[in-house]
Design an enzyme around this catalytic site. Structure first.
Site, PDB file in Angstrom:
ATOM      1  CG  ASN A 432      29.956 -33.522 -12.668  1.00  0.00           C
ATOM      2  OD1 ASN A 432      30.521 -34.472 -13.192  1.00  0.00           O
ATOM      3  ND2 ASN A 432      28.640 -33.502 -12.487  1.00  0.00           N
ATOM      4  CD  GLU A 433      27.222 -34.814 -15.533  1.00  0.00           C
ATOM      5  OE1 GLU A 433      27.394 -36.014 -15.803  1.00  0.00           O
ATOM      6  OE2 GLU A 433      26.180 -34.378 -14.993  1.00  0.00           O
ATOM      7  CB  ILE A 434      28.745 -26.598 -15.786  1.00  0.00           C
ATOM      8  CG1 ILE A 434      28.627 -27.020 -14.324  1.00  0.00           C
ATOM      9  CG2 ILE A 434      27.981 -25.310 -16.021  1.00  0.00           C
ATOM     10  CD1 ILE A 434      29.194 -25.996 -13.334  1.00  0.00           C
ATOM     11  CB  SER A 490      34.659 -33.634 -16.655  1.00  0.00           C
ATOM     12  OG  SER A 490      34.535 -34.988 -17.039  1.00  0.00           O
TER      13      SER A 490
END
Length: 839
Positions: A432-434, A490
């Site tokens: 997530n979001e990295i 993502s």
């Protein structure tokens, strides 16, 4: 056949390492929950008790039990312990002999103990080492910190020392901007003693190579453990179909592969598109001595593709199920509790029931939590809720030493083998979001992380990132779930290895987390203009209702938005201020604390409705909308649409309407209205649009209608009207536009559209009444005048078929209450309020 024997190890006791007193334990459990059950700590969720419980993660704990082995068990040729879930650093001793050193919450550990057992009593001890004390030396040895934005190290009394990135355990345990910091230790899944002889099925997987409506071709892949050379017949049966093949086994592990063909298979579909048919495949090994081993697996036959084709806008991004593009409608899911062993099957049932009731077809299991209990995925299989499955990495950079990488590799193998047979899981995501947070290839992009490092360190951190998410996890998905798509992070635009890779704004390719509304303070209208190919995160906060707040705030002084207790249950630092700022912009001022809670929910619902309709109006350019978030892990102000106790907020009701298979959406420019018809699927494309303009006092100003055609999987502009054409010179503040979409004379959707913001409406005084009907828990709702956002309030657990809706004068709306328990026969009491009561 000798059947496999399985003994679940129970009757545990626990203590703090070094203490004399043992306390009873309720394994599976965590230290926190066992301490609470023994009355040693107060409710962790009450008030600000979280602060006083941070000592628990800094000491070691011991769990111990005894069990008895008989001769029958010892006669088996193989005996092993299976540790299904140890959180996280655990040394395990059998009769004081070390048999396992575990270091990953998500892995399954098998330990051969045949040679260590004898007839009689045995002692099993699990020494749970402090995750904090275990990982602080790793931080010191690394020589530099790694970003971990949501690791609340200040709450954990560690200052700026963030150690969450070293432990393979649930990231949210270390705190998040919606959850508390409880860094747990425990035996969180059962421990089993398994014994068998001769042969044993270790794994059984149906590899779905080619699935169409005409023909399914699958490989049944079976791993069989054999004590000695063996030959015989392997058979597989499902429904009316039967296959057999002669096989030979050698001592050790054997991999069998049998190709199966099913003509005209019954396919598995997601909710809203077809049946959720599943096949149970039963495997048996037989020879002249009889049945030797068996196994079975249940799965649904379906093909799934992640379609990314170049087009005039960039690159598409959608899920294709059985050859059909699916517009994804759903939400992000976090763990249902800070202590996941407290989650009952009923709680999972209620969440999935609520998702289905709200017309969802997907939940994203977000990467900062846990790989969910198998029962969660079974429910998704049965109800047709697709799953976007993250690996458990979120909002942090991770180490890249050999031991850590090997741990991740084995974790992925375990998880994929456990979950890959669930037809609901159609998408695997690395984190997530990295990628967007680090933004390696674009200096000015990202969250400011990389600016803290010199160039060599930056390159090292990014190399370690790529090793995990571009290589290890990608390779493991390809090996263990070869028919499911994998996406490294993502949001992400594409794997271009340049500045075009990172998702920083609405793009013609990839998925997007859009947070300029909320974090960026943009107005709700910005949702209309910031749309990517797949909207995988966006959201807006609200408070839960007063009954939920009463569970943690008990004094009168606590019932204020800025009280110490309320602020403790608001984990986003700017949250209260942002809610108030947006509320001032869109809604009338609430008169008191309870009214503020109500207004916050209406505000959240209106904002997310705007986003969902914008995403659906832009299909097929945009093919998915997953708002943040459906649920909570404790009672808190958050982005959830269902609070910790299962109470539907206004948002869940608005989502239910916005996710219907066919909806109307009204778009207003300065002087005109556009009426869009949006359809996922259609039996007929012939429809009728009826538009009425009413004064809020009830008088009809204008009416017009139009026959129209809808398009499957698209948004269609079916009418455009000048506002003046509909209302003349009447005040916009005193008008509502009522649009009805009918198919074959049946109302499919209705939209009430206001020409000004709610705070500008001339709301009349109204009296809303709720009258029980002859049918249990079915009510008629009536208002003497126009009523805005009518709230039906009950102490009973469950939800209404509609709530927070508007009523025209004299209109009667029939509403059902759906009890949370299917066996409940309670007749509920309902209170009713409208916005007029809150100002």
């Amino acid at each position: 056949m000798k059947t496999e024997q399985t003994i679940t190890i129970d009757n545990w006791k626990f203590r703090q390492k070094g203490e004399e007193q043992w306390l009873s334990a309720h394994v599976p459990s965590f230290v926190h929950t066992d301490l609470r059950a023994n009355g040693k700590i107060a409710d962790p969720f009450d008030g600000d008790n979280e602060k006083a419980l941070q000592w628990i993660d800094k000491v070691d704990w011991e769990y111990e039990t005894s069990f008895t082995v008989d001769q029958e068990l010892l006669n088996e040729t193989s005996i092993e312990f299976v540790f299904n879930g140890l959180d996280t650093y655990a040394d395990v001793y059998l009769n004081d002999q070390l048999i396992l050193q575990a270091n990953n919450m998500f892995r399954v550990w098998h330990v051969d103990v045949k040679s260590l057992l004898s007839v009689g009593d045995h002692t099993l001890t699990v020494h749970l080492k402090s995750p904090i004390q275990e990982d602080l030396p790793k931080l010191a040895a690394l020589g530099y910190h790694l970003p971990a934005s949501n690791d609340d190290s200040e709450m954990g009394e560690l200052g700026d020392r963030k150690v969450s990135i070293f432990a393979r355990k649930a990231p949210y345990h270390y705190g998040w901007d919606w959850g508390p910091r409880f860094v747990t230790s425990g035996i969180w899944k059962p421990i089993e003693l398994k014994a068998w002889s001769e042969t044993k099925v270790n794994d059984f997987y149906i590899n779905q190579k080619s699935i169409t409506e005409e023909r399914a071709v699958v490989d049944a892949e079976v791993i069989v453990q054999a004590d000695s050379t063996w030959s015989g017949e392997a058979t597989i049966q499902t429904e009316e179909l039967f296959w057999k093949e002669n096989v030979s086994l050698v001592p050790g592990e054997n991999v069998l592969k049998l190709e199966l063909v099913i003509d005209n298979p019954k396919l598995w579909w997601c909710h809203g598109y077809g049946e959720q048919h599943q096949y149970t495949f039963e495997f048996e090994l037989k020879n002249e001595s009889g049945l030797q081993a068996q196994g079975k697996v249940t799965t649904g036959l379906r093909s799934v593709k992640h379609v990314r084709n170049a087009d005039q806008h960039g690159t598409s991004f959608y899920i294709e199920l059985n050859g059909e593009p699916i517009f994804i409608k759903g939400a992000n899911h976090i763990p249902n509790d800070s202590f996941v062993t407290e989650i009952t099957k009923e709680r999972f049932q209620y969440e999935i029931k609520s998702a289905v009731a709200a017309n969802m077809n997907m939940l994203r299991v977000w990467g900062g939590g846990v790989y969910e209990d198998d029962y969660f995925y079974q429910l998704c299989d049965e109800q047709g809720i697709l799953v976007w499955q993250d690996f458990m990495f979120a909002c942090s950079m991770y180490p890249g030493d050999e031991a850590f990488l090997e741990n991740v590799k084995q974790e992925a193998a375990d998880v994929l083998k456990q979950l890959r047979s669930h037809p609901s899981i159609v998408f695997w995501c690395g984190n997530n979001e990295i990628d967007a947070a680090w933004a390696h290839y674009k200096e000015e992009a990202g969250w400011g992380w990389k600016q803290d490092y010199d160039q060599p360190t930056r390159e090292k951190i990014w190399h370690d990132y790529q090793e995990i998410f571009h290589h290890i996890l990608a390779d493991q998905v390809a090996s263990y779930a070869p028919n499911e798509p994998y996406w490294p992070s993502s949001p992400l635009v594409a794997l271009t290895d340049d500045e075009h890779q990172h998702a920083t704004k609405a793009s013609g390719s990839g998925d997007l987390h859009y947070w300029d509304v909320w974090h960026g303070k943009k107005p709700f209208e910005a949702y209309n203009d910031n749309i990517s190919r797949f909207m995988s995160e966006y959201g807006f906060q609200s408070f839960p209702e007063l009954r939920t707040i009463d569970s943690f705030a008990h004094e009168e002084r606590d019932l204020a938005i800025e009280s110490k207790v309320m602020l403790h249950h608001q984990k986003n630092g700017a949250g209260n201020r942002l809610i108030k700022t947006y509320m001032d912009e869109y809604l009338p001022e609430p008169k008191d604390f309870r009214s503020f809670l109500y207004m916050s929910q209406v505000l959240q619902a209106e904002g997310i409705k705007t986003a969902i309709e914008a995403h659906r109006r832009n299909m097929p350019y945009c093919m998915g909308t997953l708002y943040w978030q459906i649920n909570d892990c404790w009672p808190v102000a958050s982005w959830s649409s269902i609070d910790y106790f299962g109470r539907w907020k206004a948002l869940q009701y608005f989502v239910k309407k916005a996710f219907k298979p066919i909806i109307l959406s009204v778009v207003q420019t300065k002087d005109q209205l556009e009426f869009h018809g949006i359809a996922d699927r259609l039996l007929t494309n012939k429809a009728k649009l009826i538009i009425q303009a009413y004064k809020l006092t009830g008088e009809l100003l204008n009416e017009t209608s139009k026959d129209c055609l809808l398009n499957k999987g698209q948004s269609t502009v079916i009418a455009v009207h000048a506002i003046k054409e509909l209302i003349g010179h009447y005040d916009r503040e005193a008008v509502v536009i009522v649009a009805n979409l009918e198919i074959d004379g049946k109302q499919i959707d209705q939209q009430l559209h206001y020409l000004v913001r709610t705070k500008q409406l001339q709301l009349p005084k109204s009296l809303v009444t709720v009258t029980p009907t002859a049918e249990a828990n079915v009510f008629n709702v009536h208002s003497t005048a126009f009523a805005k956002n009518i709230w039906l309030d009950t102490a009973a657990l469950g939800y209404f078929t509609n709530n927070y809706f508007d009523l025209l004068p004299g209109e009667v709306r029939q509403i059902d209450f759906i009890p949370r328990s299917q066996t409940s026969e309670e007749t509920i009491s309902v209170d009713v309020y409208s916005m007029q009561d809150m100002i």
